[in-house]
Design a protein around this motif. Sequence first.
Motif, PDB file in Angstrom:
ATOM      1  N   PHE A 204       2.267  -1.323   9.787  1.00 31.66           N
ATOM      2  CA  PHE A 204       3.142  -2.272   9.186  1.00 31.66           C
ATOM      3  C   PHE A 204       4.048  -1.688   8.542  1.00 31.66           C
ATOM      4  O   PHE A 204       3.986  -0.541   8.068  1.00 31.66           O
ATOM      5  N   GLU A 205       5.129  -2.522   8.135  1.00 34.79           N
ATOM      6  CA  GLU A 205       6.063  -1.961   7.302  1.00 34.79           C
ATOM      7  C   GLU A 205       5.782  -1.944   5.847  1.00 34.79           C
ATOM      8  O   GLU A 205       5.138  -2.988   5.571  1.00 34.79           O
ATOM      9  N   LEU A 206       6.083  -1.059   5.312  1.00 38.82           N
ATOM     10  CA  LEU A 206       5.660  -0.930   3.903  1.00 38.82           C
ATOM     11  C   LEU A 206       6.262  -1.902   3.037  1.00 38.82           C
ATOM     12  O   LEU A 206       7.509  -2.216   3.401  1.00 38.82           O
ATOM     13  N   THR A 207       5.851  -2.311   2.154  1.00 41.52           N
ATOM     14  CA  THR A 207       6.488  -3.431   1.230  1.00 41.52           C
ATOM     15  C   THR A 207       7.402  -2.548   0.307  1.00 41.52           C
ATOM     16  O   THR A 207       7.390  -1.314   0.263  1.00 41.52           O
ATOM     17  N   GLY A 208       8.494  -3.218  -0.384  1.00 40.62           N
ATOM     18  CA  GLY A 208       9.485  -2.441  -1.137  1.00 40.62           C
ATOM     19  C   GLY A 208       8.750  -1.643  -2.286  1.00 40.62           C
ATOM     20  O   GLY A 208       9.047  -0.469  -2.732  1.00 40.62           O
TER      21      GLY A 208
ATOM     22  N   VAL B  83      -4.891  -7.251  -6.634  1.00 39.38           N
ATOM     23  CA  VAL B  83      -5.953  -7.122  -5.394  1.00 39.38           C
ATOM     24  C   VAL B  83      -4.996  -7.472  -4.280  1.00 39.38           C
ATOM     25  O   VAL B  83      -4.417  -8.362  -4.182  1.00 39.38           O
ATOM     26  N   GLY B  84      -5.098  -6.683  -3.032  1.00 34.10           N
ATOM     27  CA  GLY B  84      -4.426  -6.999  -1.755  1.00 34.10           C
ATOM     28  C   GLY B  84      -3.158  -6.366  -1.717  1.00 34.10           C
ATOM     29  O   GLY B  84      -2.448  -6.474  -0.852  1.00 34.10           O
ATOM     30  N   ALA B  85      -2.603  -5.845  -2.860  1.00 36.70           N
ATOM     31  CA  ALA B  85      -1.207  -5.234  -2.693  1.00 36.70           C
ATOM     32  C   ALA B  85      -1.059  -4.026  -2.057  1.00 36.70           C
ATOM     33  O   ALA B  85       0.184  -3.672  -1.694  1.00 36.70           O
ATOM     34  N   GLY B  86      -2.300  -3.497  -1.554  1.00 41.82           N
ATOM     35  CA  GLY B  86      -1.929  -2.485  -0.558  1.00 41.82           C
ATOM     36  C   GLY B  86      -1.920  -1.140  -1.249  1.00 41.82           C
ATOM     37  O   GLY B  86      -1.196  -0.099  -0.969  1.00 41.82           O
ATOM     38  N   LYS B  87      -2.870  -0.596  -2.021  1.00 45.63           N
ATOM     39  CA  LYS B  87      -3.129   0.654  -2.829  1.00 45.63           C
ATOM     40  C   LYS B  87      -3.372   1.647  -1.992  1.00 45.63           C
ATOM     41  O   LYS B  87      -3.147   2.955  -2.029  1.00 45.63           O
ATOM     42  N   THR B  88      -4.450   1.270  -1.058  1.00 44.82           N
ATOM     43  CA  THR B  88      -5.030   1.981  -0.274  1.00 44.82           C
ATOM     44  C   THR B  88      -3.942   2.977   0.645  1.00 44.82           C
ATOM     45  O   THR B  88      -4.255   4.226   0.804  1.00 44.82           O
ATOM     46  N   MET B  89      -3.058   2.302   1.131  1.00 42.26           N
ATOM     47  CA  MET B  89      -2.208   2.800   2.054  1.00 42.26           C
ATOM     48  C   MET B  89      -1.221   3.839   1.198  1.00 42.26           C
ATOM     49  O   MET B  89      -1.021   5.054   1.726  1.00 42.26           O
TER      50      MET B  89
ATOM     51  N   LEU C 223       3.201  -8.479  -2.896  1.00 41.61           N
ATOM     52  CA  LEU C 223       2.166  -8.539  -2.070  1.00 41.61           C
ATOM     53  C   LEU C 223       2.599  -8.507  -0.557  1.00 41.61           C
ATOM     54  O   LEU C 223       3.840  -8.804  -0.357  1.00 41.61           O
ATOM     55  N   PRO C 224       1.930  -7.848   0.532  1.00 38.28           N
ATOM     56  CA  PRO C 224       2.489  -7.709   1.620  1.00 38.28           C
ATOM     57  C   PRO C 224       2.914  -9.185   2.128  1.00 38.28           C
ATOM     58  O   PRO C 224       2.292  -9.986   1.759  1.00 38.28           O
ATOM     59  N   PRO C 225       3.875  -9.179   3.171  1.00 42.24           N
ATOM     60  CA  PRO C 225       4.518 -10.479   3.477  1.00 42.24           C
ATOM     61  C   PRO C 225       3.544 -11.200   4.286  1.00 42.24           C
ATOM     62  O   PRO C 225       2.624 -10.834   4.939  1.00 42.24           O
ATOM     63  N   GLY C 226       3.686 -12.715   4.230  1.00 45.67           N
ATOM     64  CA  GLY C 226       2.800 -13.492   5.295  1.00 45.67           C
ATOM     65  C   GLY C 226       1.483 -14.000   4.353  1.00 45.67           C
ATOM     66  O   GLY C 226       0.942 -14.794   4.979  1.00 45.67           O
TER      67      GLY C 226
ATOM     68  N   VAL D 166     -14.036  -4.697  -1.118  1.00 43.68           N
ATOM     69  CA  VAL D 166     -14.219  -4.938   0.224  1.00 43.68           C
ATOM     70  C   VAL D 166     -12.929  -5.674   1.059  1.00 43.68           C
ATOM     71  O   VAL D 166     -12.334  -6.597   0.275  1.00 43.68           O
ATOM     72  N   ASP D 167     -12.725  -5.373   2.153  1.00 45.49           N
ATOM     73  CA  ASP D 167     -11.685  -5.934   2.756  1.00 45.49           C
ATOM     74  C   ASP D 167     -12.007  -6.261   4.476  1.00 45.49           C
ATOM     75  O   ASP D 167     -12.199  -5.634   5.271  1.00 45.49           O
ATOM     76  N   VAL D 168     -12.094  -7.513   4.191  1.00 46.00           N
ATOM     77  CA  VAL D 168     -12.617  -8.178   5.774  1.00 46.00           C
ATOM     78  C   VAL D 168     -11.691  -9.544   5.943  1.00 46.00           C
ATOM     79  O   VAL D 168     -11.871 -10.464   5.334  1.00 46.00           O
TER      80      VAL D 168
ATOM     81  N   GLY E 234      -8.098 -14.269   1.306  1.00 46.76           N
ATOM     82  CA  GLY E 234      -6.574 -14.339   1.500  1.00 46.76           C
ATOM     83  C   GLY E 234      -6.137 -12.825   1.651  1.00 46.76           C
ATOM     84  O   GLY E 234      -4.785 -12.388   1.409  1.00 46.76           O
ATOM     85  N   ARG E 235      -6.586 -12.178   2.671  1.00 45.88           N
ATOM     86  CA  ARG E 235      -6.396 -10.852   2.949  1.00 45.88           C
ATOM     87  C   ARG E 235      -5.855 -10.991   4.467  1.00 45.88           C
ATOM     88  O   ARG E 235      -5.323  -9.865   5.206  1.00 45.88           O
ATOM     89  N   GLY E 236      -5.949 -11.986   5.229  1.00 45.73           N
ATOM     90  CA  GLY E 236      -5.286 -12.168   6.607  1.00 45.73           C
ATOM     91  C   GLY E 236      -4.257 -13.219   6.675  1.00 45.73           C
ATOM     92  O   GLY E 236      -3.788 -13.719   5.769  1.00 45.73           O
TER      93      GLY E 236
HETATM   94  P1  ADP Z   1      -5.850  -3.175  -2.635  1.00 47.52           P
HETATM   95  O1  ADP Z   1      -4.427  -2.949  -3.216  1.00 47.52           O
HETATM   96  O2  ADP Z   1      -6.659  -4.411  -3.252  1.00 47.52           O
HETATM   97  O3  ADP Z   1      -6.654  -1.958  -2.641  1.00 47.52           O
HETATM   98  P2  ADP Z   1      -5.543  -2.571   0.239  1.00 47.52           P
HETATM   99  O4  ADP Z   1      -5.150  -1.434  -0.018  1.00 47.52           O
HETATM  100  O5  ADP Z   1      -7.289  -2.991   0.578  1.00 47.52           O
HETATM  101  O6  ADP Z   1      -5.384  -3.614  -1.081  1.00 47.52           O
HETATM  102  O7  ADP Z   1      -4.790  -3.591   1.257  1.00 47.52           O
HETATM  103  C1  ADP Z   1      -5.094  -5.088   1.502  1.00 47.52           C
HETATM  104  C2  ADP Z   1      -4.729  -5.184   2.989  1.00 47.52           C
HETATM  105  O8  ADP Z   1      -3.332  -5.393   3.026  1.00 47.52           O
HETATM  106  C3  ADP Z   1      -5.335  -4.354   3.704  1.00 47.52           C
HETATM  107  O9  ADP Z   1      -5.997  -5.028   4.940  1.00 47.52           O
HETATM  108  C4  ADP Z   1      -4.180  -3.642   4.218  1.00 47.52           C
HETATM  109  O10 ADP Z   1      -4.441  -2.926   5.483  1.00 47.52           O
HETATM  110  C5  ADP Z   1      -2.927  -4.632   4.066  1.00 47.52           C
HETATM  111  N1  ADP Z   1      -1.736  -4.041   3.969  1.00 47.52           N
HETATM  112  C6  ADP Z   1      -1.412  -2.994   3.103  1.00 47.52           C
HETATM  113  N2  ADP Z   1      -0.074  -2.811   2.913  1.00 47.52           N
HETATM  114  C7  ADP Z   1       0.431  -3.733   3.782  1.00 47.52           C
HETATM  115  C8  ADP Z   1       1.813  -3.893   4.279  1.00 47.52           C
HETATM  116  N3  ADP Z   1       2.889  -3.049   3.663  1.00 47.52           N
HETATM  117  N4  ADP Z   1       2.230  -5.055   5.080  1.00 47.52           N
HETATM  118  C9  ADP Z   1       0.962  -5.662   5.656  1.00 47.52           C
HETATM  119  N5  ADP Z   1      -0.124  -5.366   5.279  1.00 47.52           N
HETATM  120  C10 ADP Z   1      -0.529  -4.512   4.290  1.00 47.52           C
END
Ligand code: ADP
Length: 699
Positions: free
Chosen positions: A269-273, A300-306, A450-453, A555-557, A584-586
Amino acid sequence: MADIWDKDIMYLKKVGPKRAEVLKKECQIRTYRDLLNYFPRKYVDRSYVAKVGELQGEEHSVTLVGRITRFALNNSKRGRSILNATFTDDTGEMDLTWFQGAKWIQNSLKVGEEIAIFGKPSFYKSRFQITHPEIDWLKDDQQKAPAQIVPYYPSSEKLQRLGLDSKGIRALVKQMLAEAGSALKENLPEDFVQRHNLLGRPQALMNIHFPTDFEKMMAAKRRLKFEELFYFQILLARRRRTSKLGHSAEPFPEVGRYFLDFYEQHLPFELTGAQKRVLKEIRKDLGRPIQMNRLIQGDVGAGKTMVAFMTMLIAKDNGFQTAFMAPTAILAEQHRRKISKMGEKVGLTTAFLVGGQRKAERTQELERVKNGEADIVIGTHALIEPTVQFKKLGLAIIDEQHKFGVLQRAKLWSKASPYPHNMVMTATPIPRTLAMTVYGDIDVSVIDELPPGRKPIKTLVYGESKRLEVFGFIRSELEKGRQAYVVYPLVEESEKLDLVAAEKGFELLEKYFKGFRVGMVHGKMKPENKEFEMNRFVKNETQLLVSTTVIEVGVDVPNSTLMLIENAERFGLSQLHQLRGRVGRGQFQSYCILMAGKKLSSDGRKRLKAMRDSTDGFKISEIDLELRGPGDFLGTRQSGLPQFTIANIVEDQEILAEARDAAFEIIEKDPELKMEEHRAIKFYFERFLKSQAKLGIVA
Ligand code: ADP
Ligand code: MG
């Protein structure tokens, strides 16, 4: 010469071995100094004593002086005993009521004895009454009412049994000050004390215990708070200096094939700003031959793992391994699943280390870490065990760092020389004011987008009477193909009870949700069983997952859209927020349903309201901080925050700011505190360090 304040409390007149023992156990009072620093929890102004005959439905608590004329022990409908007493001060009569401790009260209060009571009167059955009044015995008490400000000391039942209620402790303090008061010394330079308009230390300590008037008491408080915050800020100022100079580290100047390959071809996916900005901050840090020390805050869900993964790619580009540590096996396993999948795309290999692994497997993994075959090593605390050796560790990432202590972090670092770059991630946002005071030595990046959508999660609060509707609603979500979590609270006293609640819930849910499969995870399970159950849920082989709080973090489901939390009032705010963050992760609308028990405390009510009204982690953490106070909020040991005796870094912002400026100014001028004028500061700062180190707070 021996310092009188180091003297064992046992030797204070009227203490002796038995009382000393209990003072140690219950209040950590070992020495004169400990008692000196055992401050009253409040003061009661006895300079005004109300009269029973003149009560008018007071808004506030009042002091009354008089005696009890009779007791009556009654039984409530539920069979509990209630103690009533008639109290008079010759202007009228009123009632006192106790719902607990009837026996104790009756044994220690005698009819006719002169006492002072303190409490808020209410009007009941055409008489005034006070429920659970505070009692002070006036006989033998030098602090005889009226016209006194009386200090109240925290006590406990055990202490009371030895005669050390508030009054008893007061007498000890008085005794001690009579004996040793003249040995009180100033510990800040005289001109400093004057410049900051502080009460002298001896005077402050006398007045904190026995204030001559309210003004003096306030001045005493300010002085002692200032002093405490000042030494803490000296510590931070010094840490800031060393971290600015920094530990040396291997620089990662390259952004090479691995990073670019992934970025250009495999990014899902596109990274958020915000993710891009934080990555830039990280790259800048990594380019320098100084250890990165960065906290990544993101809801939570902000996408730290990426962000973490892409940082690992940079490490690999520069020929280094990464250690990625998570607080629970479930979370580590989830990271492994995701990261190994992404890693495979560009040719990165992972190893996995958790507790309870089979020996053969562990040996093999250890070997791969040691010979450098594994680029990324994911695991729990098992990562910091002495048997784990890296070929070339260059980056340490800690997820949900608030679950770890300072010492564990240090252990991970020590696996490389020079130290690896350090990145810690947390979804428990720390309010800015607090971050400034606590993390004097760490840089903070915030993923504030937060990631869009994502659709905001809807949060609903219900009571037991709505159970069937709630279950009906869950069923409708499951029928749409979604999944749901049901979480049972921690029962404080026993993990066993915890399990019972969850197991009962499991049975109930299995019966009710026929046609759907229900899984369960709890803290007592073996890691491999936990993993197995989690995997079934991830693969949608189970639709409902019952759990104790083990799913709290990470956990991410994305297919699960509903989080039901039972007895939600028993959870802390940040815990609730974390749990809610599991849904709220999908792309689907998600819900968080908070089931509230019958008896809600006012804090419990506030927590549920905060959850209903806001999904903003920062706002929630600010409310949490307000409700819990900083010590609990951060978890003293984890935070590196000292145990303050009197200061409160939330309430005392103004004093804190002044103390901070003063401390930073001094350290700038004299980093090692070598100047003659700073001699006292140096001495007392070292003592402060020692006392905090004893608590395991300062490494
Ligand atoms: P946390 O910050 O809580 O650790 P995660 O890294 O688990 O969050 O990311 C939450 C979900 O968002 C994951 O399914 C991840 O793949 C997704 N995600 C992360 N970055 C983006 C992004 N830029 N656009 C869309 N989805 C994203
Ligand atoms: Mg996470």
